[in-house]
Scaffold this motif. Structure first.
Motif, PDB file in Angstrom:
ATOM      1  N   GLU A  43       0.828  -1.215   0.000  1.00  0.00           N
ATOM      2  CA  GLU A  43       0.000   0.000   0.000  1.00  0.00           C
ATOM      3  C   GLU A  43       0.857   1.258   0.000  1.00  0.00           C
ATOM      4  O   GLU A  43       0.579   2.211  -0.724  1.00  0.00           O
ATOM      5  CB  GLU A  43      -0.955   0.010   1.197  1.00  0.00           C
ATOM      6  CG  GLU A  43      -2.044  -1.028   1.133  1.00  0.00           C
ATOM      7  CD  GLU A  43      -2.985  -0.877  -0.054  1.00  0.00           C
ATOM      8  OE1 GLU A  43      -3.111   0.245  -0.600  1.00  0.00           O
ATOM      9  OE2 GLU A  43      -3.603  -1.877  -0.444  1.00  0.00           O
ATOM     10  N   LEU A  44       1.912   1.268   0.800  1.00  0.00           N
ATOM     11  CA  LEU A  44       2.793   2.433   0.846  1.00  0.00           C
ATOM     12  C   LEU A  44       3.522   2.628  -0.485  1.00  0.00           C
ATOM     13  O   LEU A  44       3.656   3.748  -0.976  1.00  0.00           O
ATOM     14  CB  LEU A  44       3.805   2.313   1.983  1.00  0.00           C
ATOM     15  CG  LEU A  44       3.230   2.390   3.390  1.00  0.00           C
ATOM     16  CD1 LEU A  44       4.311   2.095   4.424  1.00  0.00           C
ATOM     17  CD2 LEU A  44       2.582   3.741   3.645  1.00  0.00           C
ATOM     18  N   ASN A  45       3.986   1.545  -1.065  1.00  0.00           N
ATOM     19  CA  ASN A  45       4.724   1.629  -2.320  1.00  0.00           C
ATOM     20  C   ASN A  45       3.867   2.170  -3.468  1.00  0.00           C
ATOM     21  O   ASN A  45       4.367   2.864  -4.343  1.00  0.00           O
ATOM     22  CB  ASN A  45       5.305   0.265  -2.688  1.00  0.00           C
ATOM     23  CG  ASN A  45       6.328   0.368  -3.779  1.00  0.00           C
ATOM     24  OD1 ASN A  45       7.326   1.057  -3.644  1.00  0.00           O
ATOM     25  ND2 ASN A  45       6.079  -0.325  -4.877  1.00  0.00           N
ATOM     26  N   ARG A  50       4.851   7.558  -2.159  1.00  0.00           N
ATOM     27  CA  ARG A  50       5.177   6.336  -1.404  1.00  0.00           C
ATOM     28  C   ARG A  50       5.013   6.517   0.102  1.00  0.00           C
ATOM     29  O   ARG A  50       5.786   6.006   0.912  1.00  0.00           O
ATOM     30  CB  ARG A  50       6.573   5.847  -1.754  1.00  0.00           C
ATOM     31  CG  ARG A  50       6.663   5.389  -3.187  1.00  0.00           C
ATOM     32  CD  ARG A  50       7.895   4.567  -3.427  1.00  0.00           C
ATOM     33  NE  ARG A  50       7.871   4.014  -4.761  1.00  0.00           N
ATOM     34  CZ  ARG A  50       8.391   4.598  -5.842  1.00  0.00           C
ATOM     35  NH1 ARG A  50       9.002   5.755  -5.717  1.00  0.00           N
ATOM     36  NH2 ARG A  50       8.321   4.024  -7.023  1.00  0.00           N
ATOM     37  N   ARG A  51       3.971   7.272   0.455  1.00  0.00           N
ATOM     38  CA  ARG A  51       3.673   7.463   1.874  1.00  0.00           C
ATOM     39  C   ARG A  51       2.179   7.702   2.033  1.00  0.00           C
ATOM     40  O   ARG A  51       1.494   8.151   1.124  1.00  0.00           O
ATOM     41  CB  ARG A  51       4.471   8.616   2.464  1.00  0.00           C
ATOM     42  CG  ARG A  51       4.025   9.955   1.970  1.00  0.00           C
ATOM     43  CD  ARG A  51       4.826  11.051   2.594  1.00  0.00           C
ATOM     44  NE  ARG A  51       4.195  12.323   2.278  1.00  0.00           N
ATOM     45  CZ  ARG A  51       4.552  13.468   2.772  1.00  0.00           C
ATOM     46  NH1 ARG A  51       5.543  13.532   3.646  1.00  0.00           N
ATOM     47  NH2 ARG A  51       3.934  14.573   2.432  1.00  0.00           N
ATOM     48  N   LEU A  52       1.684   7.376   3.231  1.00  0.00           N
ATOM     49  CA  LEU A  52       0.283   7.578   3.579  1.00  0.00           C
ATOM     50  C   LEU A  52       0.211   8.039   5.025  1.00  0.00           C
ATOM     51  O   LEU A  52       1.060   7.663   5.845  1.00  0.00           O
ATOM     52  CB  LEU A  52      -0.517   6.272   3.448  1.00  0.00           C
ATOM     53  CG  LEU A  52      -0.744   5.714   2.049  1.00  0.00           C
ATOM     54  CD1 LEU A  52      -1.262   4.289   2.131  1.00  0.00           C
ATOM     55  CD2 LEU A  52      -1.717   6.596   1.277  1.00  0.00           C
ATOM     56  N   LEU A  57      -3.658   4.780   5.704  1.00  0.00           N
ATOM     57  CA  LEU A  57      -3.131   3.415   5.708  1.00  0.00           C
ATOM     58  C   LEU A  57      -4.108   2.466   6.394  1.00  0.00           C
ATOM     59  O   LEU A  57      -4.355   1.362   5.919  1.00  0.00           O
ATOM     60  CB  LEU A  57      -1.763   3.377   6.386  1.00  0.00           C
ATOM     61  CG  LEU A  57      -1.017   2.058   6.353  1.00  0.00           C
ATOM     62  CD1 LEU A  57      -0.826   1.555   4.929  1.00  0.00           C
ATOM     63  CD2 LEU A  57       0.339   2.223   7.042  1.00  0.00           C
ATOM     64  N   VAL A  72       3.142  -0.925  11.644  1.00  0.00           N
ATOM     65  CA  VAL A  72       4.062   0.139  11.222  1.00  0.00           C
ATOM     66  C   VAL A  72       5.220   0.245  12.204  1.00  0.00           C
ATOM     67  O   VAL A  72       6.380   0.388  11.790  1.00  0.00           O
ATOM     68  CB  VAL A  72       3.322   1.486  11.048  1.00  0.00           C
ATOM     69  CG1 VAL A  72       4.300   2.643  10.912  1.00  0.00           C
ATOM     70  CG2 VAL A  72       2.404   1.422   9.837  1.00  0.00           C
ATOM     71  N   VAL A  81      10.174   0.910   6.945  1.00  0.00           N
ATOM     72  CA  VAL A  81       9.256   2.047   6.898  1.00  0.00           C
ATOM     73  C   VAL A  81       9.823   3.122   7.811  1.00  0.00           C
ATOM     74  O   VAL A  81      10.466   2.817   8.816  1.00  0.00           O
ATOM     75  CB  VAL A  81       7.833   1.631   7.353  1.00  0.00           C
ATOM     76  CG1 VAL A  81       6.931   2.826   7.612  1.00  0.00           C
ATOM     77  CG2 VAL A  81       7.185   0.716   6.322  1.00  0.00           C
ATOM     78  N   ALA A  95       3.422   7.342   7.273  1.00  0.00           N
ATOM     79  CA  ALA A  95       4.283   6.175   7.170  1.00  0.00           C
ATOM     80  C   ALA A  95       4.795   6.175   5.739  1.00  0.00           C
ATOM     81  O   ALA A  95       4.017   6.333   4.796  1.00  0.00           O
ATOM     82  CB  ALA A  95       3.506   4.894   7.461  1.00  0.00           C
ATOM     83  N   ALA A  96       6.100   6.044   5.566  1.00  0.00           N
ATOM     84  CA  ALA A  96       6.717   6.070   4.240  1.00  0.00           C
ATOM     85  C   ALA A  96       7.609   4.849   4.069  1.00  0.00           C
ATOM     86  O   ALA A  96       8.378   4.508   4.975  1.00  0.00           O
ATOM     87  CB  ALA A  96       7.534   7.340   4.065  1.00  0.00           C
ATOM     88  N   ILE A  97       7.507   4.211   2.936  1.00  0.00           N
ATOM     89  CA  ILE A  97       8.353   3.052   2.670  1.00  0.00           C
ATOM     90  C   ILE A  97       9.784   3.531   2.416  1.00  0.00           C
ATOM     91  O   ILE A  97       9.999   4.562   1.768  1.00  0.00           O
ATOM     92  CB  ILE A  97       7.799   2.214   1.486  1.00  0.00           C
ATOM     93  CG1 ILE A  97       8.516   0.874   1.380  1.00  0.00           C
ATOM     94  CG2 ILE A  97       7.834   2.996   0.191  1.00  0.00           C
ATOM     95  CD1 ILE A  97       7.842  -0.113   0.446  1.00  0.00           C
TER      96      ILE A  97
END
Length: 145
Positions: A43-45, A50-52, A57, A72, A81, A95-97
């Protein structure tokens, strides 16, 4: 409600109950990545930048909203993350991958996709698979009021 309606619902629940643990075991045994981690990383990717936010999330991930924060935290501890401050709302975070998170996701993707094929779509024709996808997307697009 017809018997067919109840049978469709029961089949969905049984398939979910049977297949999710199998995919989880395969991902953990092969990649050391629990299915919950894979889902959050996926989901993050695929998110813009590349973040939510944690709220976004929680809405997107298959993990329950109450567990998403814990997952997370685990991903942050593993370096997959990063938490980023939200400049618009000091009470929330993103949250960012990370690059290592993207690498682990890419490494696990073939195992995940093969598991979906082996345990799920290989049991259907392409037409049946498309019908299932359309039907379930229709349910998600029109939640009850």
């Amino acid at each position: 409600m017809s018997d067919t309606d109840v049978a469709a619902w029961a089949a969905l629940l049984r398939v979910h109950t049977a297949l999710v643990p199998r995919l989880d075991r395969e991902l953990q045994a092969t990649c050391g990545l629990p299915l919950t981690w894979y889902d959050v990383l996926l989901e993050l990717n695929s998110a813009p930048g590349r973040r939510l936010s944690m709220g976004e999330l929680g809405e997107r991930a298959v993990v329950s909203r109450t567990r998403v924060s814990r997952v997370v935290d685990q991903l942050v501890a593993a370096g997959l993350v990063a938490r980023e401050a939200n400049p618009d709302d000091r009470r929330s975070a993103f949250a960012a991958i990370t690059d290592p998170g993207r690498a682990r996701l890419r490494a696990a993707a073939p195992v995940y996709l093969e598991g979906i094929h082996r345990h799920f779509t290989s049991r259907m024709t392409a037409r049946e698979s498309a019908t299932v996808a359309r039907a379930l997307e229709k349910v998600l697009a029109n939640p009850p009021g």
